[in-house]
Design a protein around this motif. Structure first.
Motif, PDB file in Angstrom:
ATOM      1  N   UNK A  32      -1.218  60.923 -12.252  1.00 39.60           N
ATOM      2  CA  UNK A  32      -0.979  60.079 -13.427  1.00 39.60           C
ATOM      3  C   UNK A  32       0.248  60.568 -14.188  1.00 39.60           C
ATOM      4  N   UNK A  33       1.089  59.609 -14.574  1.00 43.06           N
ATOM      5  CA  UNK A  33       2.278  59.887 -15.374  1.00 43.06           C
ATOM      6  C   UNK A  33       2.379  58.811 -16.464  1.00 43.06           C
ATOM      7  N   UNK A  34       3.384  58.942 -17.305  1.00 42.60           N
ATOM      8  CA  UNK A  34       3.636  57.961 -18.363  1.00 42.60           C
ATOM      9  C   UNK A  34       5.112  57.597 -18.325  1.00 42.60           C
ATOM     10  N   UNK A  35       5.411  56.293 -18.424  1.00 42.81           N
ATOM     11  CA  UNK A  35       6.816  55.880 -18.405  1.00 42.81           C
ATOM     12  C   UNK A  35       7.433  56.021 -19.800  1.00 42.81           C
ATOM     13  N   UNK A  36       8.747  55.806 -19.942  1.00 40.02           N
ATOM     14  CA  UNK A  36       9.400  56.004 -21.240  1.00 40.02           C
ATOM     15  C   UNK A  36       8.856  55.113 -22.357  1.00 40.02           C
ATOM     16  N   UNK A  37       8.184  54.000 -22.007  1.00 38.01           N
ATOM     17  CA  UNK A  37       7.602  53.121 -23.014  1.00 38.01           C
ATOM     18  C   UNK A  37       6.169  53.504 -23.375  1.00 38.01           C
ATOM     19  N   UNK A  38       5.688  54.605 -22.779  1.00 38.99           N
ATOM     20  CA  UNK A  38       4.331  55.043 -23.064  1.00 38.99           C
ATOM     21  C   UNK A  38       3.270  54.380 -22.205  1.00 38.99           C
ATOM     22  N   UNK A  39       3.681  53.596 -21.202  1.00 41.96           N
ATOM     23  CA  UNK A  39       2.726  52.918 -20.333  1.00 41.96           C
ATOM     24  C   UNK A  39       2.274  53.882 -19.229  1.00 41.96           C
ATOM     25  N   UNK A  40       0.967  54.090 -19.064  1.00 37.33           N
ATOM     26  CA  UNK A  40       0.496  54.993 -18.022  1.00 37.33           C
ATOM     27  C   UNK A  40       0.689  54.404 -16.633  1.00 37.33           C
ATOM     28  N   UNK A  41       0.776  55.278 -15.649  1.00 36.70           N
ATOM     29  CA  UNK A  41       0.985  54.893 -14.259  1.00 36.70           C
ATOM     30  C   UNK A  41       0.195  55.870 -13.392  1.00 36.70           C
ATOM     31  N   UNK A  42      -0.307  55.405 -12.266  1.00 32.00           N
ATOM     32  CA  UNK A  42      -1.066  56.291 -11.379  1.00 32.00           C
ATOM     33  C   UNK A  42      -0.876  55.830  -9.942  1.00 32.00           C
ATOM     34  N   UNK A  87       9.524  59.473 -14.013  1.00 31.10           N
ATOM     35  CA  UNK A  87       8.559  59.672 -15.089  1.00 31.10           C
ATOM     36  C   UNK A  87       8.217  61.155 -15.265  1.00 31.10           C
ATOM     37  N   UNK A  88       8.115  61.880 -14.169  1.00 34.65           N
ATOM     38  CA  UNK A  88       7.855  63.313 -14.262  1.00 34.65           C
ATOM     39  C   UNK A  88       9.001  64.037 -14.949  1.00 34.65           C
ATOM     40  N   UNK A  89      10.234  63.683 -14.575  1.00 41.63           N
ATOM     41  CA  UNK A  89      11.396  64.341 -15.172  1.00 41.63           C
ATOM     42  C   UNK A  89      11.528  64.023 -16.657  1.00 41.63           C
ATOM     43  N   UNK A  90      11.236  62.786 -17.036  1.00 36.28           N
ATOM     44  CA  UNK A  90      11.416  62.403 -18.442  1.00 36.28           C
ATOM     45  C   UNK A  90      10.235  62.830 -19.307  1.00 36.28           C
ATOM     46  N   UNK A  91       9.035  62.787 -18.757  1.00 35.89           N
ATOM     47  CA  UNK A  91       7.856  63.111 -19.557  1.00 35.89           C
ATOM     48  C   UNK A  91       7.524  64.582 -19.598  1.00 35.89           C
ATOM     49  N   UNK A  92       7.766  65.255 -18.476  1.00 30.65           N
ATOM     50  CA  UNK A  92       7.536  66.697 -18.436  1.00 30.65           C
ATOM     51  C   UNK A  92       6.098  67.126 -18.238  1.00 30.65           C
ATOM     52  N   UNK A  93       5.151  66.169 -18.239  1.00 31.86           N
ATOM     53  CA  UNK A  93       3.738  66.488 -18.063  1.00 31.86           C
ATOM     54  C   UNK A  93       3.114  65.492 -17.090  1.00 31.86           C
ATOM     55  N   UNK A 110     -18.118  65.819  -0.359  1.00 27.77           N
ATOM     56  CA  UNK A 110     -18.612  67.001  -1.071  1.00 27.77           C
ATOM     57  C   UNK A 110     -19.292  66.648  -2.383  1.00 27.77           C
ATOM     58  N   UNK A 111     -19.027  65.415  -2.868  1.00 31.49           N
ATOM     59  CA  UNK A 111     -19.529  64.981  -4.177  1.00 31.49           C
ATOM     60  C   UNK A 111     -19.012  65.913  -5.273  1.00 31.49           C
ATOM     61  N   UNK A 112     -17.709  66.163  -5.194  1.00 38.79           N
ATOM     62  CA  UNK A 112     -17.044  67.025  -6.172  1.00 38.79           C
ATOM     63  C   UNK A 112     -15.679  66.448  -6.521  1.00 38.79           C
ATOM     64  N   UNK A 113     -15.138  66.905  -7.651  1.00 36.06           N
ATOM     65  CA  UNK A 113     -13.768  66.568  -7.995  1.00 36.06           C
ATOM     66  C   UNK A 113     -13.154  67.664  -8.859  1.00 36.06           C
ATOM     67  N   UNK A 114     -11.815  67.668  -8.848  1.00 39.96           N
ATOM     68  CA  UNK A 114     -11.041  68.568  -9.701  1.00 39.96           C
ATOM     69  C   UNK A 114     -10.062  67.719 -10.502  1.00 39.96           C
ATOM     70  N   UNK A 115     -10.006  67.956 -11.800  1.00 40.51           N
ATOM     71  CA  UNK A 115      -9.041  67.303 -12.676  1.00 40.51           C
ATOM     72  C   UNK A 115      -8.101  68.364 -13.241  1.00 40.51           C
ATOM     73  N   UNK A 116      -6.812  68.018 -13.310  1.00 39.71           N
ATOM     74  CA  UNK A 116      -5.789  68.970 -13.764  1.00 39.71           C
ATOM     75  C   UNK A 116      -4.822  68.261 -14.702  1.00 39.71           C
ATOM     76  N   UNK A 117      -4.410  68.962 -15.776  1.00 42.23           N
ATOM     77  CA  UNK A 117      -3.374  68.463 -16.696  1.00 42.23           C
ATOM     78  C   UNK A 117      -2.436  69.607 -17.033  1.00 42.23           C
ATOM     79  N   UNK A 118      -1.126  69.302 -17.118  1.00 44.37           N
ATOM     80  CA  UNK A 118      -0.199  70.333 -17.516  1.00 44.37           C
ATOM     81  C   UNK A 118       1.249  69.947 -17.321  1.00 44.37           C
TER      82      UNK A 118
END
Length: 202
Positions: free
Chosen positions: A39-49, A75-81, A91-99
């Motif tokens: 998931x990223x965000x564009x320069x207008x604040x619209x999310x993208x995945x 979007x990665x270069x401009x948003x930085x996160x 496995x019935x598992x998941x990992x979520x990451x933000x940074x």
């Protein structure tokens, strides 16, 4: 009451736990156990995945590769996160990451690009990722042209490289009976800080 992490959640290093879970998935998922929804965000604040393939879990980050002129890279270069989730149905598992996100070095990108099948390397040269093309036939014609031009060992295109996500937050989730899932969140205020771990409600 103290909550002790045991079993699949055991360990003090979340990257080690993530590598362990991925290794388990590689033995059970039918295809692409390293697929993650980025998931990223564009320069207008619209999310993208979109789904990309995780290629390495380093001691302090998660690495994937892409066309550097693609929408996701811009979007990665401009948003930085960024954020991602990997879900393993078997496995019935998941990992979520933000940074925060950074580009990997040229030497690392070169080494990974050389490890790819030749056809995939030619395809990386041919594809104007995320931008309009005239037709499938036009894309295939460009692949054929470059296939003849690039030789036996195509080098990495200057517009292709990798990104590293360095987590401030990591959440490990496992499915539980009657929807009483197990969730542990690792978080830190800065990249040079230690993680704190808390259990979350399902």
């Amino acid at each position: 009451m103290m909550d002790t992490r045991v079993g699949i959640f055991a360990g003090e290093d979340p990257f080690v736990i993530a590598r362990r879970w991925l290794a388990e998935a590689e033995g059970r998922e039918i295809s692409d156990p390293n697929a993650m929804a980025l998931a990223t965000v564009d320069p207008d604040g619209m999310p993208d995945v979109r789904v990309v393939l995780l290629k390495e879990i380093e001691p302090a980050g998660f690495v994937f590769y892409t066309n550097l002129e693609s929408a996701k890279a811009r979007q990665l270069d401009s948003g930085g996160n960024a954020a991602f989730v990997i879900h393993w149905k078997t496995l019935r598992r998941q990992i979520r990451v933000r940074g925060p996100v950074e580009r990997v070095g040229d030497a690392m990108a070169d080494a990974y690009f050389r490890s790819r099948p030749r056809e995939s390397r030619v395809g990386a040269w041919a594809s104007p990722q995320s931008r309009p093309i005239a037709s499938r036939g036009a894309l295939e014609a460009e692949v054929a042209r470059l296939d003849a031009e690039l030789g036996a060992d195509p080098p990495r295109p200057p517009f292709w490289g990798g990104f590293r996500i360095r987590p401030l937050e990591m959440e490990f989730w496992a499915d539980g009976a009657h929807r009483l899932h197990d969730r542990y969140k690792w978080s830190r205020p800065a990249l040079d800080a230690d993680f704190d771990v808390i259990r979350l409600g399902p």
